[in-house]
Write a protein that holds these residues in place. Sequence first.
Motif, mmCIF file in Angstrom:
data_model
loop_
_atom_site.group_PDB
_atom_site.id
_atom_site.type_symbol
_atom_site.label_atom_id
_atom_site.label_comp_id
_atom_site.label_asym_id
_atom_site.label_seq_id
_atom_site.Cartn_x
_atom_site.Cartn_y
_atom_site.Cartn_z
ATOM 1 N N GLN A 12 0.841 -1.204 0.000
ATOM 2 C CA GLN A 12 0.000 0.000 0.000
ATOM 3 C C GLN A 12 0.868 1.241 0.000
ATOM 4 O OE1 GLN A 12 -3.704 0.293 2.403
ATOM 5 N NE2 GLN A 12 -2.527 1.816 3.536
ATOM 6 N N MET A 13 0.471 2.237 -0.810
ATOM 7 C CA MET A 13 1.165 3.523 -0.866
ATOM 8 C C MET A 13 0.139 4.631 -0.648
ATOM 9 S SD MET A 13 3.062 5.377 -4.102
ATOM 10 C CE MET A 13 4.516 4.346 -4.058
ATOM 11 N N SER A 14 0.465 5.548 0.254
ATOM 12 C CA SER A 14 -0.384 6.722 0.482
ATOM 13 C C SER A 14 0.407 7.967 0.127
ATOM 14 C CB SER A 14 -0.827 6.799 1.945
ATOM 15 O OG SER A 14 -1.598 5.674 2.283
ATOM 16 N N LEU A 15 -0.236 8.859 -0.600
ATOM 17 C CA LEU A 15 0.349 10.157 -0.928
ATOM 18 C C LEU A 15 -0.444 11.219 -0.198
ATOM 19 C CD1 LEU A 15 0.747 9.891 -4.819
ATOM 20 C CD2 LEU A 15 2.370 9.238 -3.043
ATOM 21 N N VAL A 16 0.257 12.093 0.494
ATOM 22 C CA VAL A 16 -0.375 13.234 1.146
ATOM 23 C C VAL A 16 0.158 14.472 0.437
ATOM 24 C CG1 VAL A 16 -0.685 14.529 3.285
ATOM 25 C CG2 VAL A 16 -0.515 12.019 3.350
ATOM 26 N N TYR A 17 -0.741 15.191 -0.220
ATOM 27 C CA TYR A 17 -0.351 16.422 -0.927
ATOM 28 C C TYR A 17 -0.206 17.522 0.115
ATOM 29 C CZ TYR A 17 -1.317 13.821 -5.113
ATOM 30 O OH TYR A 17 -1.276 12.876 -6.107
ATOM 31 N N THR A 18 0.990 18.095 0.199
ATOM 32 C CA THR A 18 1.290 19.047 1.274
ATOM 33 C C THR A 18 0.951 20.487 0.899
ATOM 34 O OG1 THR A 18 3.587 19.166 0.529
ATOM 35 C CG2 THR A 18 3.077 17.560 2.254
ATOM 36 N N ALA A 19 0.637 20.752 -0.344
ATOM 37 C CA ALA A 19 0.232 22.096 -0.790
ATOM 38 C C ALA A 19 -0.870 21.888 -1.823
ATOM 39 C CB ALA A 19 1.425 22.862 -1.348
ATOM 40 N N ARG A 35 -2.806 20.204 -5.096
ATOM 41 C CA ARG A 35 -2.997 18.824 -5.504
ATOM 42 C C ARG A 35 -3.688 18.801 -6.865
ATOM 43 N NH1 ARG A 35 -6.754 19.412 -0.967
ATOM 44 N NH2 ARG A 35 -8.883 19.293 -1.758
ATOM 45 N N PRO A 36 -3.577 17.682 -7.565
ATOM 46 C CA PRO A 36 -4.223 17.590 -8.882
ATOM 47 C C PRO A 36 -5.748 17.760 -8.762
ATOM 48 C CG PRO A 36 -2.680 15.780 -8.572
ATOM 49 C CD PRO A 36 -2.815 16.475 -7.257
ATOM 50 N N GLU A 37 -6.321 18.294 -9.806
ATOM 51 C CA GLU A 37 -7.768 18.512 -9.840
ATOM 52 C C GLU A 37 -8.497 17.186 -9.613
ATOM 53 O OE1 GLU A 37 -10.928 19.665 -13.285
ATOM 54 O OE2 GLU A 37 -9.093 20.881 -13.193
ATOM 55 N N GLY A 38 -9.456 17.202 -8.696
ATOM 56 C CA GLY A 38 -10.250 16.020 -8.399
ATOM 57 C C GLY A 38 -9.619 15.074 -7.384
ATOM 58 N N PHE A 39 -8.403 15.351 -6.932
ATOM 59 C CA PHE A 39 -7.737 14.485 -5.954
ATOM 60 C C PHE A 39 -8.057 14.949 -4.542
ATOM 61 C CE2 PHE A 39 -4.093 12.071 -8.082
ATOM 62 C CZ PHE A 39 -4.662 12.138 -9.348
ATOM 63 N N GLN A 40 -8.168 13.985 -3.616
ATOM 64 C CA GLN A 40 -8.283 14.296 -2.191
ATOM 65 C C GLN A 40 -6.902 14.682 -1.665
ATOM 66 O OE1 GLN A 40 -11.215 14.177 -0.364
ATOM 67 N NE2 GLN A 40 -12.170 13.861 -2.366
ATOM 68 N N ARG A 41 -6.840 15.245 -0.475
ATOM 69 C CA ARG A 41 -5.558 15.607 0.140
ATOM 70 C C ARG A 41 -4.687 14.358 0.338
ATOM 71 N NH1 ARG A 41 -3.149 19.920 0.098
ATOM 72 N NH2 ARG A 41 -5.036 21.059 0.527
ATOM 73 N N THR A 42 -5.322 13.240 0.704
ATOM 74 C CA THR A 42 -4.623 11.968 0.863
ATOM 75 C C THR A 42 -5.207 10.961 -0.121
ATOM 76 O OG1 THR A 42 -4.227 12.391 3.214
ATOM 77 C CG2 THR A 42 -4.027 10.105 2.473
ATOM 78 N N VAL A 43 -4.325 10.322 -0.876
ATOM 79 C CA VAL A 43 -4.727 9.297 -1.845
ATOM 80 C C VAL A 43 -3.976 8.009 -1.511
ATOM 81 C CG1 VAL A 43 -4.810 8.659 -4.282
ATOM 82 C CG2 VAL A 43 -5.088 11.058 -3.618
ATOM 83 N N THR A 44 -4.699 6.902 -1.453
ATOM 84 C CA THR A 44 -4.072 5.617 -1.137
ATOM 85 C C THR A 44 -4.243 4.670 -2.326
ATOM 86 O OG1 THR A 44 -4.525 5.924 1.211
ATOM 87 C CG2 THR A 44 -4.053 3.685 0.481
ATOM 88 N N TYR A 45 -3.110 4.041 -2.690
ATOM 89 C CA TYR A 45 -3.090 3.112 -3.818
ATOM 90 C C TYR A 45 -2.690 1.720 -3.321
ATOM 91 C CZ TYR A 45 -2.585 7.374 -6.664
ATOM 92 O OH TYR A 45 -2.762 8.594 -7.247
ATOM 93 N N PRO A 46 -3.345 0.670 -3.836
ATOM 94 C CA PRO A 46 -2.806 -0.668 -3.601
ATOM 95 C C PRO A 46 -1.615 -0.854 -4.535
ATOM 96 C CG PRO A 46 -4.771 -0.796 -4.967
ATOM 97 C CD PRO A 46 -4.599 0.649 -4.584
#
Length: 155
Positions: free
Chosen positions: A132-139, A141-152
């Motif tokens: 599992q990988m989680s990305l937290v956008y710190t400033a 973020r791409p249009e339509g993305f949540q602040r935190t995105v988790t990928y399998p």
Amino acid sequence: MRRYTVTTAVTLCAVASLAAAMGPASAFPAAAPPAAHAVKQQPVPPVLVDCLWNPQVHPGDFMIACGDGNSRLASLRWSHWGPDSAEATGTNLVNDCKPYCAAGTFHSYAVTVRLDEPKPWAKNPKMQHFTQMSLVYTADRPEGFQRTVTYPLWS
């Protein structure tokens, strides 16, 4: 004939002397096996499996969208890589796909990356890999993305 008798006698004496000097094999104590606690192997850290099925530890870059290359991580700086998780900061380069992906523009977004849930890797079951990988956008973020995105992650 006498020459062969002398040579044979000298050879036999040399062999006998060598055997006597060495003594029976039981005269020497057997080497003790190494103590189990003396040889401590460090556990192999979990890996991050890339698009080409290569195991990586502390990669500087990582492709998230293997199929089309429209999202990747760059300039990763790892602050932690342990048996249960790993964490880095870096940049997520994302294609906006406007008007379509081939003509789109890549934009950079600052992220914190977290890897979790290590499990045995199907390709090498003795090796753990993060699933599992989680990305937290710190400033921004791409249009339509949540602040935190988790990928399998693939295995």
